[in-house]
Design an enzyme around this catalytic site. Sequence first.
Site, PDB file in Angstrom:
ATOM      1  N   SER A   1      41.446  38.133  40.228  1.00 42.81           N
ATOM      2  CA  SER A   1      41.345  37.251  39.468  1.00 42.81           C
ATOM      3  C   SER A   1      39.638  36.910  39.570  1.00 42.81           C
ATOM      4  O   SER A   1      40.053  36.410  40.329  1.00 42.81           O
ATOM      5  CB  SER A   1      41.833  36.542  38.021  1.00 42.81           C
ATOM      6  N   ASP A   2      38.588  36.640  38.516  1.00 33.27           N
ATOM      7  CA  ASP A   2      37.446  35.701  38.784  1.00 33.27           C
ATOM      8  C   ASP A   2      38.189  34.367  38.922  1.00 33.27           C
ATOM      9  O   ASP A   2      39.960  33.964  38.200  1.00 33.27           O
ATOM     10  CB  ASP A   2      36.970  35.757  38.166  1.00 33.27           C
ATOM     11  N   TRP A   3      37.581  33.460  38.822  1.00 33.48           N
ATOM     12  CA  TRP A   3      38.855  32.380  39.385  1.00 33.48           C
ATOM     13  C   TRP A   3      38.834  31.534  38.171  1.00 33.48           C
ATOM     14  O   TRP A   3      37.707  30.379  37.503  1.00 33.48           O
ATOM     15  CB  TRP A   3      37.708  30.906  40.675  1.00 33.48           C
TER      16      TRP A   3
ATOM     17  N   ALA B   1      40.158  33.031  35.697  1.00 31.56           N
ATOM     18  CA  ALA B   1      39.910  34.189  34.827  1.00 31.56           C
ATOM     19  C   ALA B   1      41.252  34.708  34.521  1.00 31.56           C
ATOM     20  O   ALA B   1      41.905  35.377  33.460  1.00 31.56           O
ATOM     21  CB  ALA B   1      38.835  34.932  34.874  1.00 31.56           C
TER      22      ALA B   1
END
Length: 719
Positions: free
Chosen positions: A257-259, A261
């Site tokens: 995941s993006d941070w 997200a």
Amino acid sequence: MRFSLSTLSLATLAIFSSPINAAPHAVDELSWDKAYTKARALVDQMTLDQKVGMVTGVGWSAKNCVGNTYPIHDPYFPSLCLQDGPLGIRFSDNTTAGVAGITAAASFDKDLIYKRGQYMGEESYGKGVNFQLGPSVDIYRSPYAGRGWEGFGEDPYLQGVAGSLTAKGIQSQGVIATGKHYILNNQELNRTSSSSHADERALHEIYVWPYARMVEAGIGSMMCSYNRVDGDYACENDHTINQILKGELGFKGLIMSDWSAHHSTVKSALAGLDMSMPGDITFESGTSWWGSNLTQAVKDGQIPEDRVTDMSVRIAAAWYKMRQDEGFPKSTLESFHRNEAPEVVVSDDHAKIVREIGAASVVLLKNEDNILPLNQDISHLAIIGSDAGPNLDGMNSCPDRGCDKGTLAVGWGSGSVDFPYLVTPKEGIEARVDDSVEVSYTGDDYDIDAVSELAKDADVAIVFSNADSGEQYITVDGNEGDRRNLTLWGNGDNLIQAVADSNENTIVVIHAVGPVLMPWIDHPNIKAVVWPGLPGQESGNSLADVLFGDVNPSGRLPYSIAKKEEDYNVRISPDDEINYLEGLHVGYKHFDAQGIEPLFEFGFGLSYTTFEYSNLKVDGDKDRVTATISIRNTGEVDGAEVAQLYLGFPESANEPPKLLRGFEKVFLKAGKQEKVQFELSKTDLSIWQEGEWIVPQGEYKIYVGASSRDIRQSATLSL
Ligand SMILES: *[C@@H]1O[C@H](CO)[C@@H](O)[C@H](O)[C@H]1NC(C)=O
Ligand SMILES: *[C@@H]1O[C@H](CO)[C@@H](O)[C@H](O)[C@H]1NC(C)=O
Ligand SMILES: *[C@@H]1O[C@H](CO)[C@@H](O)[C@H](O)[C@H]1NC(C)=O
Ligand SMILES: *[C@@H]1O[C@H](CO)[C@@H](O)[C@H](O)[C@H]1NC(C)=O
């Protein structure tokens, strides 16, 4: 493109000379099959808790990298270090701050793009970074998009070539590259709440395309984005992760995941997410969607344990593939905490590559009366504009480069890095001229009287300005990541106008994240416009190399520069539902289809010499098309040409008029001629229709030229 291990090792050895540097390290990647065999054998010995530890981050700023996983002790699997970003190592020292992605793209030079990935990988390896969080292949769908500069421009083919070469370069050093941000993450405004909607064809042909090329290149990891896609978050989207990325594309690595997200325990796991980053629900919350929540969900039967096993196997496989089991260095980053690590210098002489790419990426937009290269009998040179000088508060004074002070060499946000030093344009030019030349400078963009006075007395006046953008968590001068306009920042237009009014040999230099409006472009005293993009720490040296003719400019625009703002078809959407109504008509494809003349088209750039194209030959079938063309340097000086191939599909295919499907940068001595060859694969000839890639039947046009609008030769081919 293939690179043999022996070539790589030699290149790497040549770069390493100083004893304080990390040892040379070039890796022969394992096949996915072999990596999976090892990964399965390892993960088979793990308990559920151990597997969960592998797939869950320890939380933001709990350790020294921006992302870290839990270490596993028996069987052994280390805590992995994940670090930004696409242009180098964030929160670091003794590392290199090179050119941004958009500027690397402007080089249109496959060899240099690969070398850039390679030196970044070497630095990440030296610092013990398991995952470099790049490249970014976000399509520059709108010129207002704040993070457009981190990727490789408005065209998916260019993004695919540059993204896969960058990933290969990084991974050649044993570091796992991370393609991002998957997917339809093309603006900063409302990025954590908005939902993007693109039709399946545009989704595949424009946005998925670069990911498909990176999968073919063997990339180990991908990052899903903040936004939603058709309602579901990108990190819990069964269609884009399970169906497209892991299904259609056959991606074998992991998706993280993006941070922050990550928004669910069960849904994300079932949709195919493999790693939660940085692991906590919100930064420093001490809670997690995964961790013990994931263990519980498996125990409750909501997630099959096989799915968690698969997550762990994918992570371990990427690790084995890059041979990180063979003595990978311990992380010595100090992003958040001093860890008393020894100083590890990994920058070596990478500055040379940065300077070379910087110069190779300079796009020359205008050059009247051959004012460039500057000749030797100038006795008085005026340098004007704060963009030519330093940030007086210190080059790293604004966190993550979140301000626009002094010369612009990188945008802001997590995709930026700290400068070890920054050669300003003023310094670069001063170092290049000899003592007989008087150089005067003002960095006051608002004192127009003083500027005019200074410009008036010089033989040549070089005026600098810029336009910045970045990531949403920092607002600079009212720009919340995305650009609020396409004009130059500060007093740029007035400054340029004043200089041009006072000096008939005016040269304009623009450092910009993307297109800007140029109301002064036709001013008769503006003899040259030079476009170095975001050149990084060697800015002034790369620029001087081009201004004084040590390097013949060969950069090309990776985006379209319009005459006026209204000519662009995509704005930042203020709505939470973002409809990609333009479909396939992104960038130059829109200008071509609508018959709008841009100010400077995609692929455009001048040289100090001229090139002639002749003898285009095309041949092929539905599986492969080959085109050859001869190019001659017809001018007086040596230089490189970027030959570009655009494909025109049969009318029935309903494609935009021209699509980039090949480019080759070829260096030619004055008077010399060479044959350039393009190979189009079946993929290059395909469109996405009713759930599959097909090669439409009919008459294809092959255009070869010096830009998307400067077609020199064309041919037709029936397939
Ligand atoms: C490494 O970085 C530190 C901090 O910026 C600096 O003081 C030191 O001089 C650098 N070392 C070398 C060898 O460049
Ligand atoms: C588990 O997830 C919930 C959200 O569903 C969250 O509130 C809770 O803090 C999480 N538990 C842990 C131990 O992190
Ligand atoms: C556009 O934005 C820049 C940066 O915020 C600002 O300096 C400039 O004045 C703006 N231009 C106009 C015409 O408002
Ligand atoms: C999206 O951005 C618009 C414009 O700034 C704002 O009015 C709106 O509240 C945002 N939506 C959400 C859900 O944050």
